[in-house]
Design a protein around this motif. Structure first.
Motif, short mmCIF file in Angstrom:
data_model
loop_
_atom_site.label_atom_id
_atom_site.label_comp_id
_atom_site.label_asym_id
_atom_site.label_seq_id
_atom_site.Cartn_x
_atom_site.Cartn_y
_atom_site.Cartn_z
N ASP A 479 -7.31 -17.77 6.66
CA ASP A 479 -7.48 -18.74 5.57
C ASP A 479 -8.80 -19.16 5.06
O ASP A 479 -9.17 -19.67 4.07
CB ASP A 479 -6.96 -20.22 5.84
CG ASP A 479 -5.30 -20.22 6.07
OD1 ASP A 479 -4.80 -19.27 5.27
OD2 ASP A 479 -4.64 -20.75 6.66
N THR A 482 -12.63 -15.16 1.97
CA THR A 482 -12.82 -15.22 0.54
C THR A 482 -13.26 -14.04 0.11
O THR A 482 -14.20 -13.39 0.61
CB THR A 482 -13.29 -16.57 -0.05
OG1 THR A 482 -14.84 -16.53 0.48
CG2 THR A 482 -12.81 -17.84 0.22
N SER A 512 -2.57 -14.65 2.96
CA SER A 512 -3.61 -15.90 2.85
C SER A 512 -4.07 -15.89 1.51
O SER A 512 -4.14 -16.81 0.79
CB SER A 512 -4.38 -15.88 4.14
OG SER A 512 -5.14 -17.28 3.87
N GLN A 513 -4.64 -14.80 1.16
CA GLN A 513 -5.36 -14.56 -0.17
C GLN A 513 -4.37 -14.79 -1.33
O GLN A 513 -4.41 -15.45 -2.33
CB GLN A 513 -5.68 -13.27 -0.29
CG GLN A 513 -7.46 -13.18 0.34
CD GLN A 513 -8.29 -12.05 -0.35
OE1 GLN A 513 -7.74 -11.33 -1.27
NE2 GLN A 513 -9.65 -12.25 -0.05
N ARG A 515 -1.56 -16.50 -1.03
CA ARG A 515 -1.22 -17.94 -1.27
C ARG A 515 -2.35 -18.70 -1.85
O ARG A 515 -1.87 -19.44 -2.56
CB ARG A 515 -1.04 -18.60 0.28
CG ARG A 515 -0.59 -19.65 0.45
CD ARG A 515 -0.06 -20.11 1.63
NE ARG A 515 -0.83 -19.90 2.90
CZ ARG A 515 -0.84 -19.15 3.81
NH1 ARG A 515 0.15 -18.24 3.94
NH2 ARG A 515 -2.02 -18.86 4.57
N ASN A 516 -3.55 -18.35 -1.59
CA ASN A 516 -4.47 -19.38 -2.04
C ASN A 516 -4.61 -18.89 -3.83
O ASN A 516 -5.03 -19.84 -4.50
CB ASN A 516 -5.78 -18.61 -1.75
CG ASN A 516 -6.24 -19.06 -0.27
OD1 ASN A 516 -5.35 -20.00 0.24
ND2 ASN A 516 -7.13 -18.37 0.56
N LEU A 520 -3.89 -21.74 -6.56
CA LEU A 520 -4.98 -21.79 -7.83
C LEU A 520 -4.26 -21.82 -9.16
O LEU A 520 -4.60 -22.59 -10.18
CB LEU A 520 -6.02 -20.62 -7.78
CG LEU A 520 -7.13 -20.94 -8.84
CD1 LEU A 520 -7.94 -22.17 -8.60
CD2 LEU A 520 -8.04 -19.74 -8.53
#
Length: 528
Positions: A479, A482, A512-513, A515-516, A520
Motif C-alpha cells: 500500500d 507509488t 494495491s496500485q 485499488r488506489n 482515486l
C-alpha cells in the motif's frame, strides 16, 4: 611509499627488458566491486589455500570450475559459491568469457575459468585504503546530521556499530587508491605469478614458466593505457610476447623474467603517480592527474572523466535537482558522492555505479549492466535498474529495485526496505537492452545477507562479531508503493519508446496500485 625497485638486469645485458612507455594501472572494477565479505575466502596463506584448486582443475579438460565444485572445495554454501561466480562475472576483463555471456540459469554449470577464479580468490585478501578526512568537516556536519531516528537505539548496538554510527567516511583520492592497489600487486606479484605458472619437467631454476594465455589473465587485475578495456592488450605491452606470430603459439617465458619486468613497470607507474600528486599539491598546472575529479564539486556540477577508464563524478550536490543523460556522460561508470537533500537523475546506460555518503536524497540510476554499490548512505531513496547491487553500511533507506541477481547486503545496515522497481523514462527499455538487463527477471525480494564485518576495510574489529550476519531488508508494504514520475524535460529530443515500467509488478503490489487508482477515480466522481 616503497622505493622504486631497480631492474635486475643492466641496459647492456642482452636479456635486459625495456619498460613500456604506457603507464600500468590497476583495474578499478575488481577492487571496487569484486571484494566479498565471506570469511572463508580470506586466506592467511593464499598460495597454500589455492594450490589444491589449481592442481585439481589444471588439466586441459577441466579448466572451468562450476558452482558445486567450488562449494565443495572451499567448504562454502551453494548460495555463496554462486555469489562468487556472479561477482567474478561482473568484474571480468573479458566480455567474451562464457561466464559473462551466460544466461542466469546457466551460471552454476558454466562456471569460471580456473585462472580468473584463482586471481579473484587471491585478491580477497586485499585491504582497502582507510577513508580520508574531509577538507571541510564543518560544512559536512551541516548536511550530515550526527543524530538520526536510530540514536535512541544506540545503547543496544555493538561497540563496532557505535563507532560506525558516528563516523563520517569519505572516499580516498583516486590517485591514493591507485597507488595503494599497485603497492598491493607489487607485494603479492611473486605469489600471483606462481599460481598462474606451469611447471617444466627436467628444469631447475627456470622450472616455472608463463604462457602468453596465462599472462593475458593478469588483465583481470592490471591494464596499460587510459582507455579501460579498449587499451593496449597486455601481451602486446610485454616485450617477451609482443609481435608474436598469431598463427604460431608464443613460447612460454620464465616466470622470473615476467616478475622482474612487472616489478620494474609497477615501480615506474608508482613513481609517475607520486610525481603527479606532488605537482598537484604544489599547485603546478601540469599536475592534472587522475585525482582531479575528486575535488569538491559545486552544487550544480559534475566532473567529466579525464579518460575512458575513469568514472564520471557527481559530487556535493545539495538542496537541488540534478539530471544527466547518456549524451552528458563521457564514461560508462559513475560515482555519486556526498550528495544531500537533493533529487538526482542519471538516465543513461552504464557499466558500473557507486553511491557513497549521501543522505536525505532520491537517486535514480538508469540501466547499470555490471554492478552497483551503495555505501554509507542515510535516509536515501534509490531507484535502480541493474544486473546486481550491493548495499553496505546504510541506514533508513528504501531501495526500489529491478535486478537480475539477488541484492547483496553487507556490513552495518539498519532499518532498510526493498520494493519493486517503480518508474520509467522514454529510453529505459533501449538502455536495458544495451547493457544486458532482462526486465522479466526481478529478484528484488531475494536479499542475500553476509558478514557484518568487512575484512577488507583495514579497521580493527571487536572480538566475537566476525560471524555476525548483516541486517537484511524488509519488503515495503504494497500500500506504500507509488509510481515515481520522472519529468520529461527532453520530450522534443527523446527517441525512446518506453511508455510504462518494464519490470512487472508482483501481484500484491499490482492489486494495491489498482485499488488506489479505483479509489482515486471514485473521489474524482464524487467531486463532479
Amino acid at each position: 611509499m616503497a622505493d622504486p625497485i631497480e631492474p635486475s638486469t643492466s641496459s647492456s645485458d642482452p636479456n635486459s627488458i625495456p619498460i613500456p612507455t604506457a603507464i600500468l594501472h590497476p583495474r578499478r572494477e575488481p577492487f571496487e566491486h569484486g571484494l566479498l565479505t565471506i570469511q572463508k575466502l580470506i586466506f592467511n596463506d593464499p598460495v597454500q589455500a589455492l594450490t589444491p584448486l589449481k592442481q585439481k582443475f589444471a588439466s586441459p579438460s577441466t579448466q572451468r570450475v562450476d558452482s558445486a565444485a567450488l562449494a565443495e572445495l572451499l567448504q562454502i554454501s551453494f548460495d555463496h559459491s554462486r555469489l562468487v561466480l556472479e561477482t567474478l562475472a561482473s568484474v571480468l576483463h573479458s566480455e567474451s568469457d562464457p561466464l559473462v555471456t551466460a544466461l542466469p540459469d546457466d551460471v552454476n554449470s558454466i562456471g569460471a575459468d580456473l585462472r580468473d577464479l584463482i586471481l579473484f580468490l587471491y585478491f580477497q585478501s586485499y585491504k582497502r585504503l582507510l577513508p580520508r578526512s574531509h577538507k571541510d568537516s564543518a560544512a559536512v556536519a551541516d548536511v550530515w546530521p550526527s543524530m538520526s531516528a536510530f540514536d535512541g537505539y544506540l545503547s543496544a548496538l555493538s561497540p563496532l556499530q557505535l563507532v560506525r554510527s558516528n563516523s563520517r567516511r569519505f572516499m580516498p583520492s583516486q590517485a591514493d587508491e591507485e597507488a595503494h592497489q599497485l603497492s598491493y600487486l607489487q607485494k603479492h606479484l611473486a605469489n600471483i605469478l606462481s599460481l598462474l605458472s606451469e611447471h617444466v619437467e627436467g628444469e631447475s631454476e627456470e622450472s616455472l614458466v608463463l604462457t602468453m594465455e596465462g599472462f593475458e589473465h593478469l588483465g583481470f587485475l592490471i591494464q596499460f593505457g587510459d582507455k579501460g578495456s579498449e587499451g593496449v592488450p597486455l601481451s602486446q605491452a610485454a616485450p617477451f610476447f609482443a609481435n608474436s606470430d598469431p598463427d604460431m603459439p608464443a613460447a612460454p617465458v620464465p616466470v622470473s623474467q615476467v616478475h622482474d619486468w612487472l616489478l620494474q613497470t609497477i615501480a615506474s607507474s608508482l613513481e609517475s603517480i607520486t610525481e603527479k600528486v606532488s605537482a598537484k599539491e604544489n599547485g603546478s598546472p601540469s599536475g592534472s592527474d587522475q585525482d582531479v575529479a575528486m575535488a569538491d564539486a559545486s552544487p550544480s556540477s559534475a566532473k567529466a572523466s579525464p579518460s575512458a577508464r575513469s568514472p564520471c563524478f557527481v559530487e556535493g550536490v545539495s538542496k537541488s535537482s540534478y539530471v544527466k543523460q547518456a549524451s552528458d556522460l563521457k564514461s560508462s561508470s559513475i560515482k555519486v558522492i556526498n550528495c544531500h537533500d537533493s533529487t538526482i537523475y542519471i538516465l543513461a546506460p552504464l557499466r558500473y555505479a557507486i553511491i557513497y555518503g549521501c543522505s536525505d536524497a532520491t537517486i535514480v540510476l538508469g540501466a547499470v549492466g555490471k554492478a552497483v554499490r551503495v555505501e554509507h548512505c542515510e535516509r536515501v531513496h534509490v531507484i535502480i535498474a541493474a544486473k546486481r547491487v550491493c548495499i553496505a553500511n546504510c541506514r533508513e533507506c528504501v531501495f526500489f529495485l529491478g535486478v537480475n541477481q539477488r541484492p547483496l547486503f553487507v556490513g552495518d545496515n539498519h532499518k532498510l526496505q526493498v520494493a519493486p522497481y517503480n518508474t520509467y523514462y522514454s529510453e529505459l527499455e533501449e538502455h536495458l537492452t544495451e547493457v544486458g538487463i532482462v526486465s522479466t527477471i526481478n529478484r528484488w525480494d531475494e536479499a542475500l545477507s553476509i558478514s557484518v564485518i568487512d575484512p577488507h576495510d583495514s579497521l580493527s574489529h571487536p572480538a566475537g562479531v566476525s560471524d555476525a550476519q548483516s541486517e537484511s531488508a524488509t519488503c515495503l508494504d504494497p500500500d506504500q508503493l507509488t509510481n515515481f514520475l520522472i519529468p520529461n524535460w527532453f520530450e522534443n529530443e527523446s527517441t525512446g519508446s518506453t511508455k510504462d515500467n518494464p519490470f512487472p509488478l508482483p501481484d500484491a503490489y499490482m492489486t494495491s496500485q489498482q485499488r488506489n487508482v479505483n479509489a482515486l477515480s471514485l473521489n474524482e466522481d464524487d467531486k463532479l
